[in-house]
Design a protein around this motif. Sequence first.
Motif, PDB file in Angstrom:
ATOM      1  N   THR A 114      53.614  47.054  46.048  1.00 16.06           N
ATOM      2  CA  THR A 114      53.837  45.856  45.244  1.00 16.06           C
ATOM      3  C   THR A 114      55.095  45.123  45.691  1.00 16.06           C
ATOM      4  O   THR A 114      56.162  45.718  45.826  1.00 16.06           O
ATOM      5  N   GLU A 140      44.587  32.011  40.087  1.00 13.52           N
ATOM      6  CA  GLU A 140      43.275  32.606  39.850  1.00 13.52           C
ATOM      7  C   GLU A 140      42.423  31.591  39.077  1.00 13.52           C
ATOM      8  O   GLU A 140      42.714  31.282  37.920  1.00 13.52           O
ATOM      9  N   GLU A 193      51.101  41.729  46.867  1.00 12.17           N
ATOM     10  CA  GLU A 193      51.143  43.048  47.487  1.00 12.17           C
ATOM     11  C   GLU A 193      51.160  42.917  49.004  1.00 12.17           C
ATOM     12  O   GLU A 193      50.736  41.908  49.567  1.00 12.17           O
ATOM     13  N   ILE A 197      46.096  36.886  38.187  1.00 12.05           N
ATOM     14  CA  ILE A 197      46.702  37.558  39.335  1.00 12.05           C
ATOM     15  C   ILE A 197      47.653  38.612  38.782  1.00 12.05           C
ATOM     16  O   ILE A 197      48.554  38.296  38.000  1.00 12.05           O
ATOM     17  N   TRP A 249      49.272  39.372  50.057  1.00 14.88           N
ATOM     18  CA  TRP A 249      48.096  38.820  49.405  1.00 14.88           C
ATOM     19  C   TRP A 249      48.242  38.968  47.896  1.00 14.88           C
ATOM     20  O   TRP A 249      49.058  39.755  47.402  1.00 14.88           O
ATOM     21  N   ALA A 250      47.431  38.201  47.155  1.00 15.09           N
ATOM     22  CA  ALA A 250      47.425  38.260  45.694  1.00 15.09           C
ATOM     23  C   ALA A 250      46.272  39.145  45.243  1.00 15.09           C
ATOM     24  O   ALA A 250      45.155  39.039  45.757  1.00 15.09           O
ATOM     25  N   VAL A 251      46.542  40.018  44.287  1.00 18.22           N
ATOM     26  CA  VAL A 251      45.529  40.921  43.738  1.00 18.22           C
ATOM     27  C   VAL A 251      45.049  40.350  42.408  1.00 18.22           C
ATOM     28  O   VAL A 251      45.852  40.076  41.507  1.00 18.22           O
ATOM     29  N   SER A 252      43.719  40.162  42.281  1.00 17.74           N
ATOM     30  CA  SER A 252      43.138  39.561  41.084  1.00 17.74           C
ATOM     31  C   SER A 252      42.561  40.631  40.166  1.00 17.74           C
ATOM     32  O   SER A 252      42.048  41.663  40.626  1.00 17.74           O
ATOM     33  N   TYR A 255      43.994  45.675  50.168  1.00 21.28           N
ATOM     34  CA  TYR A 255      43.474  44.381  50.595  1.00 21.28           C
ATOM     35  C   TYR A 255      41.961  44.451  50.743  1.00 21.28           C
ATOM     36  O   TYR A 255      41.422  45.308  51.442  1.00 21.28           O
ATOM     37  N   ASP A 314      39.140  41.650  43.303  1.00 23.20           N
ATOM     38  CA  ASP A 314      39.278  41.347  44.719  1.00 23.20           C
ATOM     39  C   ASP A 314      40.680  40.814  44.980  1.00 23.20           C
ATOM     40  O   ASP A 314      41.553  40.861  44.103  1.00 23.20           O
ATOM     41  N   THR A 315      40.908  40.328  46.178  1.00 21.69           N
ATOM     42  CA  THR A 315      42.215  39.766  46.521  1.00 21.69           C
ATOM     43  C   THR A 315      42.022  38.401  47.162  1.00 21.69           C
ATOM     44  O   THR A 315      40.911  38.030  47.564  1.00 21.69           O
ATOM     45  N   SER A 316      43.117  37.710  47.259  1.00 18.45           N
ATOM     46  CA  SER A 316      43.105  36.462  48.019  1.00 18.45           C
ATOM     47  C   SER A 316      43.078  36.782  49.505  1.00 18.45           C
ATOM     48  O   SER A 316      43.186  37.942  49.914  1.00 18.45           O
TER      49      SER A 316
END
Length: 324
Positions: free
Chosen positions: A129, A113, A124, A120, A154-157, A25, A161-163
Amino acid sequence: MKKLRIPILLLLLLLFSLAASNLAYTGPGDRTVVGGGHICWRVKLVSDGSIVTHSCDYADIKPYEGDPLYRIIPYHTDIIYAPASISAAYTCSNPGNNGWCKSINPIVYTVYEPIPGQMITIVEDSGGTVCTINSASGSCSFYPPFLSHSWQRWAVSSWGDTSLAVTTDTKIDNILPSIVWHISSGGSYLAPLNVIAGAVDFESSLASLDISLDGGSTWLPFNATFALSVRTYNIEIRAIDYAGNVRINTVSNISVYAPTNTATFTPTNTATFTRTTHPTRTNTATIAPTFTPTNTATFTPTNTATFTPTNTATFTPTNTATFT
């Protein structure tokens, strides 16, 4: 004033545990994309002398390069895109009491995204995952287990970075309490009769245990045992957990009766034993064993051996010594 000293190893372990709580994160990072283009300005039209401007990109300036009627002015614009996003939707189809859910329903995660060309990759949490996306937008589902939990995801981009993290709380209990009691079937039982029962619930825990003596029309609190008087019962034991799950065990036609007859045993016949006479021993027997040998054996040697030496040796000294 004393200074608080923290060992370096302990400090490192503390920092590691904080970092490990959210493995990947980061939250939204710098999402600035450098953009730009060109303004194509036509200086003069041959026919009417008017001036026209329009925008053009790198692909369409080629025809105007070197043309004296056009001026090409480049410009740059930085575009700041919004962070990647994630939302969580959780709906309980069978709500229970005290915030519990009596059904198994998924948490649906929806991600997006906004940066062109990025996506995305996964949803996670601190355990790793949860689901794979690999798209600029999409959704996935997660079925939470029993009991009470708090899920932070959260979403991994692919941008790096992440959301922002989203948290969903779930409390699931769709399992009925368990009841144990010692009367398993109807029949006749001798008074006094005590009903002994208990219940347990491993999810939301047991809220109440009740007994009905009239087939469920009225209920009374049950505390481990319940005394029954003489009559016939249709007994129900009811256990309710804090989620509102209800289990009822029923045994009908329990007849409790009081003893009416007693039996007394009085011996009527007795037996008496009287010793009369004891017999007197009149004969005695004496046994003395006697052994007489009947056969004897005599051994006479028949052969003798005589040894006569045939050779003799005589020693005669030849030298003498005289001492004076």
